[in-house]
Design a protein around this motif. Sequence first.
Motif, PDB file in Angstrom:
ATOM      1  N   ASN A  79       0.828  -1.211   0.000  1.00 40.46           N
ATOM      2  CA  ASN A  79       0.000   0.000   0.000  1.00 40.46           C
ATOM      3  C   ASN A  79       0.860   1.258   0.000  1.00 40.46           C
ATOM      4  OD1 ASN A  79      -2.784  -0.053  -0.272  1.00 40.46           O
ATOM      5  ND2 ASN A  79      -3.163   0.683   1.799  1.00 40.46           N
ATOM      6  N   GLN A  80       2.145   1.117   0.279  1.00 40.68           N
ATOM      7  CA  GLN A  80       3.050   2.266   0.365  1.00 40.68           C
ATOM      8  C   GLN A  80       3.887   2.456  -0.895  1.00 40.68           C
ATOM      9  OE1 GLN A  80       2.456   3.980   3.101  1.00 40.68           O
ATOM     10  NE2 GLN A  80       1.130   2.282   3.750  1.00 40.68           N
ATOM     11  N   GLN A  81       3.653   1.654  -1.928  1.00 37.32           N
ATOM     12  CA  GLN A  81       4.517   1.695  -3.108  1.00 37.32           C
ATOM     13  C   GLN A  81       4.439   3.030  -3.846  1.00 37.32           C
ATOM     14  OE1 GLN A  81       6.782  -0.962  -4.006  1.00 37.32           O
ATOM     15  NE2 GLN A  81       6.184  -1.312  -1.863  1.00 37.32           N
ATOM     16  N   THR A  82       5.542   3.413  -4.460  1.00 37.97           N
ATOM     17  CA  THR A  82       5.639   4.694  -5.154  1.00 37.97           C
ATOM     18  C   THR A  82       4.951   4.692  -6.510  1.00 37.97           C
ATOM     19  OG1 THR A  82       7.796   3.980  -5.994  1.00 37.97           O
ATOM     20  CG2 THR A  82       7.777   5.360  -4.020  1.00 37.97           C
ATOM     21  N   ILE A  83       4.552   3.513  -6.995  1.00 35.18           N
ATOM     22  CA  ILE A  83       3.769   3.439  -8.222  1.00 35.18           C
ATOM     23  C   ILE A  83       2.472   2.704  -7.935  1.00 35.18           C
ATOM     24  CG2 ILE A  83       5.894   3.352  -9.606  1.00 35.18           C
ATOM     25  CD1 ILE A  83       5.073   0.434 -10.249  1.00 35.18           C
ATOM     26  N   ASN A  84       1.475   2.861  -8.802  1.00 41.19           N
ATOM     27  CA  ASN A  84       0.171   2.229  -8.528  1.00 41.19           C
ATOM     28  C   ASN A  84      -0.375   1.398  -9.681  1.00 41.19           C
ATOM     29  OD1 ASN A  84      -0.652   4.155 -10.344  1.00 41.19           O
ATOM     30  ND2 ASN A  84      -1.789   5.386  -8.852  1.00 41.19           N
ATOM     31  N   SER A  85       0.462   1.165 -10.711  1.00 40.37           N
ATOM     32  CA  SER A  85      -0.022   0.411 -11.871  1.00 40.37           C
ATOM     33  C   SER A  85       0.319  -1.076 -11.726  1.00 40.37           C
ATOM     34  CB  SER A  85       0.593   0.967 -13.157  1.00 40.37           C
ATOM     35  OG  SER A  85       2.007   0.941 -13.071  1.00 40.37           O
ATOM     36  N   PHE A  86      -0.105  -1.663 -10.606  1.00 38.82           N
ATOM     37  CA  PHE A  86       0.208  -3.063 -10.358  1.00 38.82           C
ATOM     38  C   PHE A  86      -0.966  -3.753  -9.677  1.00 38.82           C
ATOM     39  CE2 PHE A  86       1.233  -1.007  -6.372  1.00 38.82           C
ATOM     40  CZ  PHE A  86       0.910  -1.941  -5.399  1.00 38.82           C
ATOM     41  N   GLU A  87      -0.929  -5.080  -9.711  1.00 43.36           N
ATOM     42  CA  GLU A  87      -1.859  -5.901  -8.952  1.00 43.36           C
ATOM     43  C   GLU A  87      -1.055  -6.860  -8.081  1.00 43.36           C
ATOM     44  OE1 GLU A  87      -4.110  -8.900 -11.007  1.00 43.36           O
ATOM     45  OE2 GLU A  87      -2.354  -9.686 -12.062  1.00 43.36           O
ATOM     46  N   VAL A  88      -1.700  -7.374  -7.041  1.00 35.33           N
ATOM     47  CA  VAL A  88      -1.117  -8.422  -6.216  1.00 35.33           C
ATOM     48  C   VAL A  88      -1.909  -9.701  -6.456  1.00 35.33           C
ATOM     49  CG1 VAL A  88      -0.973  -9.274  -3.832  1.00 35.33           C
ATOM     50  CG2 VAL A  88      -0.039  -7.028  -4.425  1.00 35.33           C
ATOM     51  N   VAL A  89      -1.197 -10.792  -6.696  1.00 34.44           N
ATOM     52  CA  VAL A  89      -1.818 -12.106  -6.858  1.00 34.44           C
ATOM     53  C   VAL A  89      -1.283 -12.992  -5.736  1.00 34.44           C
ATOM     54  CG1 VAL A  89      -2.247 -14.053  -8.389  1.00 34.44           C
ATOM     55  CG2 VAL A  89      -1.823 -11.775  -9.366  1.00 34.44           C
ATOM     56  N   THR A 133       7.500 -12.894  -4.801  1.00 33.91           N
ATOM     57  CA  THR A 133       7.966 -12.701  -3.437  1.00 33.91           C
ATOM     58  C   THR A 133       7.129 -13.583  -2.515  1.00 33.91           C
ATOM     59  OG1 THR A 133       8.520 -11.043  -1.739  1.00 33.91           O
ATOM     60  CG2 THR A 133       6.495 -10.675  -3.008  1.00 33.91           C
ATOM     61  N   ASP A 134       7.407 -13.521  -1.223  1.00 30.72           N
ATOM     62  CA  ASP A 134       6.734 -14.392  -0.269  1.00 30.72           C
ATOM     63  C   ASP A 134       5.874 -13.606   0.706  1.00 30.72           C
ATOM     64  OD1 ASP A 134       7.751 -16.687  -1.342  1.00 30.72           O
ATOM     65  OD2 ASP A 134       9.300 -16.985   0.166  1.00 30.72           O
ATOM     66  N   GLY A 135       4.951 -14.318   1.330  1.00 30.87           N
ATOM     67  CA  GLY A 135       4.019 -13.703   2.277  1.00 30.87           C
ATOM     68  C   GLY A 135       4.623 -13.372   3.618  1.00 30.87           C
ATOM     69  N   ASP A 136       5.947 -13.417   3.704  1.00 36.06           N
ATOM     70  CA  ASP A 136       6.637 -12.984   4.927  1.00 36.06           C
ATOM     71  C   ASP A 136       7.734 -11.976   4.595  1.00 36.06           C
ATOM     72  OD1 ASP A 136       8.518 -14.629   3.736  1.00 36.06           O
ATOM     73  OD2 ASP A 136       8.252 -16.269   5.151  1.00 36.06           O
ATOM     74  N   CYS A 137       7.628 -11.323   3.427  1.00 33.42           N
ATOM     75  CA  CYS A 137       8.633 -10.354   2.986  1.00 33.42           C
ATOM     76  C   CYS A 137       8.000  -8.971   2.815  1.00 33.42           C
ATOM     77  CB  CYS A 137       9.277 -10.804   1.679  1.00 33.42           C
ATOM     78  SG  CYS A 137      10.317 -12.266   1.855  1.00 33.42           S
ATOM     79  N   ILE A 138       8.354  -8.047   3.690  1.00 33.67           N
ATOM     80  CA  ILE A 138       7.831  -6.685   3.668  1.00 33.67           C
ATOM     81  C   ILE A 138       8.622  -5.863   2.654  1.00 33.67           C
ATOM     82  CG2 ILE A 138       7.479  -4.589   5.032  1.00 33.67           C
ATOM     83  CD1 ILE A 138       7.283  -6.364   7.509  1.00 33.67           C
ATOM     84  N   ALA A 139       7.933  -5.299   1.696  1.00 31.73           N
ATOM     85  CA  ALA A 139       8.593  -4.580   0.600  1.00 31.73           C
ATOM     86  C   ALA A 139       8.780  -3.106   0.938  1.00 31.73           C
ATOM     87  CB  ALA A 139       7.763  -4.709  -0.673  1.00 31.73           C
ATOM     88  N   ARG A 140       9.973  -2.582   0.681  1.00 33.57           N
ATOM     89  CA  ARG A 140      10.190  -1.143   0.831  1.00 33.57           C
ATOM     90  C   ARG A 140       9.370  -0.402  -0.216  1.00 33.57           C
ATOM     91  NH1 ARG A 140      16.328   1.027   0.937  1.00 33.57           N
ATOM     92  NH2 ARG A 140      16.034   1.107  -1.322  1.00 33.57           N
ATOM     93  N   LYS A 141       9.086   0.855   0.013  1.00 37.01           N
ATOM     94  CA  LYS A 141       8.147   1.597  -0.836  1.00 37.01           C
ATOM     95  C   LYS A 141       8.587   1.695  -2.300  1.00 37.01           C
ATOM     96  CE  LYS A 141       9.949   6.215   0.319  1.00 37.01           C
ATOM     97  NZ  LYS A 141       9.589   7.539   0.915  1.00 37.01           N
ATOM     98  N   ASP A 142       9.889   1.571  -2.565  1.00 36.77           N
ATOM     99  CA  ASP A 142      10.393   1.643  -3.941  1.00 36.77           C
ATOM    100  C   ASP A 142      10.644   0.260  -4.539  1.00 36.77           C
ATOM    101  OD1 ASP A 142      12.515   1.022  -2.276  1.00 36.77           O
ATOM    102  OD2 ASP A 142      13.957   2.332  -3.289  1.00 36.77           O
ATOM    103  N   PHE A 143      10.104  -0.781  -3.924  1.00 38.78           N
ATOM    104  CA  PHE A 143      10.353  -2.167  -4.335  1.00 38.78           C
ATOM    105  C   PHE A 143       9.922  -2.404  -5.783  1.00 38.78           C
ATOM    106  CE2 PHE A 143       8.910  -6.652  -4.560  1.00 38.78           C
ATOM    107  CZ  PHE A 143      10.053  -7.310  -4.131  1.00 38.78           C
ATOM    108  N   ILE A 144       8.669  -2.124  -6.094  1.00 38.36           N
ATOM    109  CA  ILE A 144       8.171  -2.358  -7.454  1.00 38.36           C
ATOM    110  C   ILE A 144       8.833  -1.397  -8.431  1.00 38.36           C
ATOM    111  CG2 ILE A 144       6.142  -2.343  -8.959  1.00 38.36           C
ATOM    112  CD1 ILE A 144       4.468  -3.166  -6.568  1.00 38.36           C
ATOM    113  N   GLU A 145       8.934  -0.138  -8.053  1.00 34.17           N
ATOM    114  CA  GLU A 145       9.569   0.864  -8.917  1.00 34.17           C
ATOM    115  C   GLU A 145      10.973   0.426  -9.322  1.00 34.17           C
ATOM    116  OE1 GLU A 145      11.144   5.512  -8.702  1.00 34.17           O
ATOM    117  OE2 GLU A 145       9.974   4.669  -7.038  1.00 34.17           O
ATOM    118  N   THR A 146      11.709  -0.160  -8.384  1.00 30.82           N
ATOM    119  CA  THR A 146      13.079  -0.596  -8.654  1.00 30.82           C
ATOM    120  C   THR A 146      13.105  -1.764  -9.633  1.00 30.82           C
ATOM    121  OG1 THR A 146      13.801   0.158  -6.472  1.00 30.82           O
ATOM    122  CG2 THR A 146      15.209  -1.441  -7.609  1.00 30.82           C
ATOM    123  N   HIS A 147      12.226  -2.744  -9.432  1.00 29.67           N
ATOM    124  CA  HIS A 147      12.167  -3.868 -10.367  1.00 29.67           C
ATOM    125  C   HIS A 147      11.846  -3.369 -11.786  1.00 29.67           C
ATOM    126  CE1 HIS A 147      12.641  -7.758  -8.308  1.00 29.67           C
ATOM    127  NE2 HIS A 147      12.272  -7.117  -7.220  1.00 29.67           N
TER     128      HIS A 147
END
Length: 273
Positions: free
Chosen positions: A27-37, A93-107
Amino acid sequence: MKTIDVSVIISTYNTPESLQKVLWSFNQQTINSFEVVIADDGSTDETKALIDGMRQELSYPIQHIWQEDNGFQKTKILNKATVASLGDYLIYTDGDCIARKDFIETHLKFRAKGYALSSGYFKLTEEVSRIVGQSEIKSQLCFDSEWLLKNGQPKSFKMNKLTTSKLKAAFLNFITPTKATFDGMNASAWKADILAVNGFDERMQYGGEDRELGERLMNYGIRFKQIRYSAICLHLFHERSYVTPDMIEKNNQIRAITKRDKIIKTDFGIDTI
Protein backbone atom coordinates in the motif's frame (compact mmCIF):
# COMPACT_ATOMS: atom_id res chain seq x y z
CA MET A 1 -9.89 0.71 -14.58
CA LYS A 2 -6.16 1.43 -14.37
CA THR A 3 -3.74 -0.49 -16.57
CA ILE A 4 -1.92 -3.35 -14.87
CA ASP A 5 1.76 -2.95 -15.75
CA VAL A 6 3.11 -5.59 -13.38
CA SER A 7 1.78 -8.41 -11.21
CA VAL A 8 3.32 -9.12 -7.82
CA ILE A 9 2.88 -12.82 -7.00
CA ILE A 10 3.00 -13.52 -3.25
CA SER A 11 3.14 -17.10 -1.98
CA THR A 12 1.52 -17.84 1.40
CA TYR A 13 0.43 -20.65 3.68
CA ASN A 14 -1.32 -20.07 7.02
CA THR A 15 0.63 -16.98 8.09
CA PRO A 16 -2.10 -14.28 8.06
CA GLU A 17 -0.30 -11.99 10.52
CA SER A 18 2.78 -11.84 8.32
CA LEU A 19 0.71 -11.57 5.14
CA GLN A 20 -1.14 -8.57 6.58
CA LYS A 21 2.16 -6.74 7.08
CA VAL A 22 3.22 -7.61 3.53
CA LEU A 23 -0.06 -6.29 2.09
CA TRP A 24 0.35 -3.08 4.10
CA SER A 25 3.81 -2.66 2.57
CA PHE A 26 2.42 -2.77 -0.97
CA ASN A 27 0.00 0.00 0.00
CA GLN A 28 3.05 2.27 0.36
CA GLN A 29 4.52 1.70 -3.11
CA THR A 30 5.64 4.69 -5.15
CA ILE A 31 3.77 3.44 -8.22
CA ASN A 32 0.17 2.23 -8.53
CA SER A 33 -0.02 0.41 -11.87
CA PHE A 34 0.21 -3.06 -10.36
CA GLU A 35 -1.86 -5.90 -8.95
CA VAL A 36 -1.12 -8.42 -6.22
CA VAL A 37 -1.82 -12.11 -6.86
CA ILE A 38 -1.74 -14.24 -3.71
CA ALA A 39 -0.65 -17.82 -4.37
CA ASP A 40 -2.24 -19.63 -1.44
CA ASP A 41 -1.14 -23.24 -0.93
CA GLY A 42 -4.17 -24.32 1.10
CA SER A 43 -4.48 -21.84 3.97
CA THR A 44 -7.52 -21.99 6.25
CA ASP A 45 -10.41 -19.52 6.05
CA GLU A 46 -8.50 -17.16 8.36
CA THR A 47 -6.32 -16.06 5.46
CA LYS A 48 -9.30 -15.58 3.15
CA ALA A 49 -11.06 -13.52 5.82
CA LEU A 50 -7.97 -11.34 6.22
CA ILE A 51 -7.70 -10.69 2.48
CA ASP A 52 -11.42 -9.98 2.07
CA GLY A 53 -11.37 -7.66 5.08
CA MET A 54 -8.40 -5.69 3.74
CA ARG A 55 -9.63 -5.15 0.19
CA GLN A 56 -11.29 -1.82 1.04
CA GLU A 57 -8.13 -0.38 2.59
CA LEU A 58 -5.77 -1.49 -0.17
CA SER A 59 -4.98 0.91 -3.02
CA TYR A 60 -4.35 -1.91 -5.52
CA PRO A 61 -6.41 -4.79 -6.95
CA ILE A 62 -5.82 -8.20 -5.44
CA GLN A 63 -6.46 -11.74 -6.64
CA HIS A 64 -6.58 -14.64 -4.17
CA ILE A 65 -5.68 -17.90 -5.91
CA TRP A 66 -6.24 -20.85 -3.53
CA GLN A 67 -5.89 -24.61 -3.72
CA GLU A 68 -6.70 -27.36 -1.23
CA ASP A 69 -4.06 -28.26 1.33
CA ASN A 70 -2.44 -31.46 0.10
CA GLY A 71 1.06 -31.07 1.49
CA PHE A 72 3.73 -28.68 0.22
CA GLN A 73 2.61 -27.77 -3.32
CA LYS A 74 4.01 -24.28 -3.64
CA THR A 75 5.17 -24.82 -7.22
CA LYS A 76 1.66 -25.84 -8.28
CA ILE A 77 -0.06 -22.79 -6.77
CA LEU A 78 2.64 -20.47 -8.15
CA ASN A 79 1.90 -21.81 -11.62
CA LYS A 80 -1.82 -21.16 -11.12
CA ALA A 81 -1.09 -17.63 -9.91
CA THR A 82 1.25 -17.03 -12.86
CA VAL A 83 -1.48 -18.01 -15.33
CA ALA A 84 -4.04 -15.82 -13.52
CA SER A 85 -1.77 -12.75 -13.43
CA LEU A 86 -2.69 -9.80 -15.65
CA GLY A 87 0.70 -8.09 -15.95
CA ASP A 88 3.26 -8.59 -18.69
CA TYR A 89 5.96 -8.46 -16.03
CA LEU A 90 5.97 -10.63 -12.89
CA ILE A 91 7.63 -10.05 -9.51
CA TYR A 92 7.74 -13.07 -7.21
CA THR A 93 7.97 -12.70 -3.44
CA ASP A 94 6.73 -14.39 -0.27
CA GLY A 95 4.02 -13.70 2.28
CA ASP A 96 6.64 -12.98 4.93
CA CYS A 97 8.63 -10.35 2.99
CA ILE A 98 7.83 -6.68 3.67
CA ALA A 99 8.59 -4.58 0.60
CA ARG A 100 10.19 -1.14 0.83
CA LYS A 101 8.15 1.60 -0.84
CA ASP A 102 10.39 1.64 -3.94
CA PHE A 103 10.35 -2.17 -4.33
CA ILE A 104 8.17 -2.36 -7.45
CA GLU A 105 9.57 0.86 -8.92
CA THR A 106 13.08 -0.60 -8.65
CA HIS A 107 12.17 -3.87 -10.37
CA LEU A 108 10.55 -1.92 -13.20
CA LYS A 109 13.51 0.44 -13.49
CA PHE A 110 15.95 -2.44 -14.04
CA ARG A 111 13.78 -4.73 -16.17
CA ALA A 112 14.88 -5.29 -19.76
CA LYS A 113 13.97 -7.66 -22.56
CA GLY A 114 16.03 -10.85 -22.41
CA TYR A 115 16.77 -10.41 -18.70
CA ALA A 116 15.47 -11.58 -15.33
CA LEU A 117 16.25 -9.80 -12.07
CA SER A 118 17.79 -11.36 -8.98
CA SER A 119 17.54 -9.70 -5.60
CA GLY A 120 17.62 -10.64 -1.93
CA TYR A 121 16.23 -9.84 1.47
CA PHE A 122 17.25 -8.66 4.93
CA LYS A 123 16.30 -11.16 7.62
CA LEU A 124 14.79 -9.81 10.84
CA THR A 125 15.12 -11.50 14.21
CA GLU A 126 12.06 -13.04 15.84
CA GLU A 127 11.78 -10.18 18.32
CA VAL A 128 12.04 -7.40 15.73
CA SER A 129 9.61 -9.25 13.44
CA ARG A 130 6.98 -9.03 16.20
CA ILE A 131 7.60 -5.32 16.79
CA VAL A 132 7.13 -4.26 13.16
CA GLY A 133 3.53 -3.11 12.66
CA GLN A 134 1.44 -0.95 10.39
CA SER A 135 2.86 2.35 11.65
CA GLU A 136 6.47 1.23 11.18
CA ILE A 137 5.65 0.07 7.65
CA LYS A 138 3.74 3.23 6.74
CA SER A 139 6.55 5.46 8.05
CA GLN A 140 9.21 3.08 6.61
CA LEU A 141 10.96 3.12 9.98
CA CYS A 142 11.37 -0.64 9.78
CA PHE A 143 13.86 -0.13 6.92
CA ASP A 144 15.97 2.28 8.99
CA SER A 145 19.17 0.72 10.34
CA GLU A 146 19.25 2.91 13.44
CA TRP A 147 15.67 1.98 14.35
CA LEU A 148 16.43 -1.71 13.84
CA LEU A 149 19.57 -1.55 16.01
CA LYS A 150 17.68 0.31 18.71
CA ASN A 151 15.07 -2.46 18.76
CA GLY A 152 17.51 -5.34 19.05
CA GLN A 153 18.54 -6.24 15.49
CA PRO A 154 22.23 -7.29 15.57
CA LYS A 155 24.63 -5.06 13.67
CA SER A 156 26.14 -6.70 10.59
CA PHE A 157 27.46 -5.98 7.10
CA LYS A 158 24.12 -7.22 5.76
CA MET A 159 22.55 -3.95 6.90
CA ASN A 160 24.05 -2.52 3.72
CA LYS A 161 21.11 -4.25 2.01
CA LEU A 162 18.97 -1.42 3.42
CA THR A 163 20.94 1.39 1.78
CA THR A 164 18.96 4.21 0.18
CA SER A 165 21.98 5.40 -1.81
CA LYS A 166 21.61 4.40 -5.46
CA LEU A 167 25.35 4.89 -6.00
CA LYS A 168 26.26 2.64 -3.08
CA ALA A 169 23.68 0.04 -4.16
CA ALA A 170 25.08 -0.01 -7.70
CA PHE A 171 28.61 -0.50 -6.37
CA LEU A 172 27.57 -3.31 -4.02
CA ASN A 173 25.55 -5.00 -6.76
CA PHE A 174 28.68 -4.94 -8.92
CA ILE A 175 31.14 -6.32 -6.36
CA THR A 176 28.93 -8.87 -4.56
CA PRO A 177 30.24 -12.43 -4.86
CA THR A 178 26.68 -13.74 -4.59
CA LYS A 179 25.59 -15.33 -7.86
CA ALA A 180 22.45 -13.97 -9.51
CA THR A 181 19.77 -16.66 -9.10
CA PHE A 182 15.99 -16.83 -9.24
CA ASP A 183 15.18 -16.63 -5.53
CA GLY A 184 11.41 -16.67 -5.09
CA MET A 185 11.52 -14.20 -2.20
CA ASN A 186 12.61 -11.41 -4.52
CA ALA A 187 12.96 -12.04 -8.24
CA SER A 188 11.26 -10.91 -11.43
CA ALA A 189 10.95 -11.79 -15.11
CA TRP A 190 8.73 -11.26 -18.15
CA LYS A 191 5.62 -13.42 -18.06
CA ALA A 192 6.25 -14.54 -21.62
CA ASP A 193 9.62 -15.96 -20.57
CA ILE A 194 8.12 -17.80 -17.57
CA LEU A 195 5.50 -19.32 -19.87
CA ALA A 196 8.14 -20.25 -22.45
CA VAL A 197 9.87 -22.55 -19.93
CA ASN A 198 6.49 -23.86 -18.65
CA GLY A 199 6.72 -22.26 -15.20
CA PHE A 200 7.71 -24.09 -12.04
CA ASP A 201 8.39 -27.84 -12.01
CA GLU A 202 5.47 -29.22 -9.97
CA ARG A 203 7.40 -32.32 -8.90
CA MET A 204 9.52 -30.09 -6.68
CA GLN A 205 8.83 -29.19 -3.07
CA TYR A 206 10.91 -27.02 -0.73
CA GLY A 207 14.54 -26.41 -1.57
CA GLY A 208 15.71 -24.72 -4.76
CA GLU A 209 12.43 -25.06 -6.65
CA ASP A 210 12.61 -21.40 -7.62
CA ARG A 211 16.27 -21.61 -8.59
CA GLU A 212 15.53 -24.56 -10.87
CA LEU A 213 13.10 -22.32 -12.78
CA GLY A 214 15.88 -19.76 -13.02
CA GLU A 215 18.27 -22.36 -14.38
CA ARG A 216 15.81 -23.24 -17.13
CA LEU A 217 15.40 -19.54 -17.92
CA MET A 218 19.19 -19.36 -18.32
CA ASN A 219 19.11 -22.42 -20.59
CA TYR A 220 16.47 -20.57 -22.61
CA GLY A 221 18.88 -17.68 -23.07
CA ILE A 222 17.68 -15.29 -20.40
CA ARG A 223 20.47 -13.36 -18.69
CA PHE A 224 20.30 -12.47 -15.01
CA LYS A 225 20.91 -9.03 -13.58
CA GLN A 226 21.93 -8.63 -9.92
CA ILE A 227 19.95 -6.00 -7.96
CA ARG A 228 20.61 -7.43 -4.50
CA TYR A 229 21.16 -4.04 -2.88
CA SER A 230 18.51 -2.14 -4.85
CA ALA A 231 15.15 -3.95 -4.52
CA ILE A 232 14.71 -4.15 -0.77
CA CYS A 233 12.50 -6.35 1.38
CA LEU A 234 12.55 -7.49 5.00
CA HIS A 235 12.13 -11.17 5.75
CA LEU A 236 10.01 -11.83 8.85
CA PHE A 237 11.15 -14.61 11.15
CA HIS A 238 9.45 -18.02 10.91
CA GLU A 239 10.21 -21.68 11.44
CA ARG A 240 10.49 -24.18 8.58
CA SER A 241 9.16 -27.32 10.23
CA TYR A 242 7.80 -28.56 6.88
CA VAL A 243 11.25 -29.11 5.37
CA THR A 244 12.56 -32.69 5.14
CA PRO A 245 15.86 -34.11 3.83
CA ASP A 246 13.88 -36.09 1.23
CA MET A 247 12.50 -32.86 -0.26
CA ILE A 248 15.97 -31.38 -0.58
CA GLU A 249 17.45 -34.54 -2.11
CA LYS A 250 14.67 -34.93 -4.68
CA ASN A 251 14.97 -31.29 -5.72
CA ASN A 252 18.76 -31.53 -6.00
CA GLN A 253 18.38 -34.50 -8.35
CA ILE A 254 15.95 -32.60 -10.60
CA ARG A 255 18.22 -29.56 -10.66
CA ALA A 256 21.23 -31.69 -11.56
CA ILE A 257 19.39 -33.09 -14.59
CA THR A 258 18.22 -29.59 -15.59
CA LYS A 259 21.83 -28.41 -15.60
CA ARG A 260 23.30 -31.53 -17.20
CA ASP A 261 20.77 -31.79 -20.02
CA LYS A 262 20.29 -28.01 -20.40
CA ILE A 263 16.54 -28.45 -20.06
CA ILE A 264 14.43 -25.43 -21.00
CA LYS A 265 10.83 -26.54 -20.73
CA THR A 266 9.71 -28.81 -17.90
CA ASP A 267 7.16 -31.53 -18.64
CA PHE A 268 5.67 -30.97 -15.18
CA GLY A 269 4.68 -27.31 -15.30
CA ILE A 270 1.93 -24.94 -16.37
CA ASP A 271 0.80 -27.14 -19.25
CA THR A 272 -0.44 -29.68 -16.67
CA ILE A 273 -2.91 -27.24 -15.06
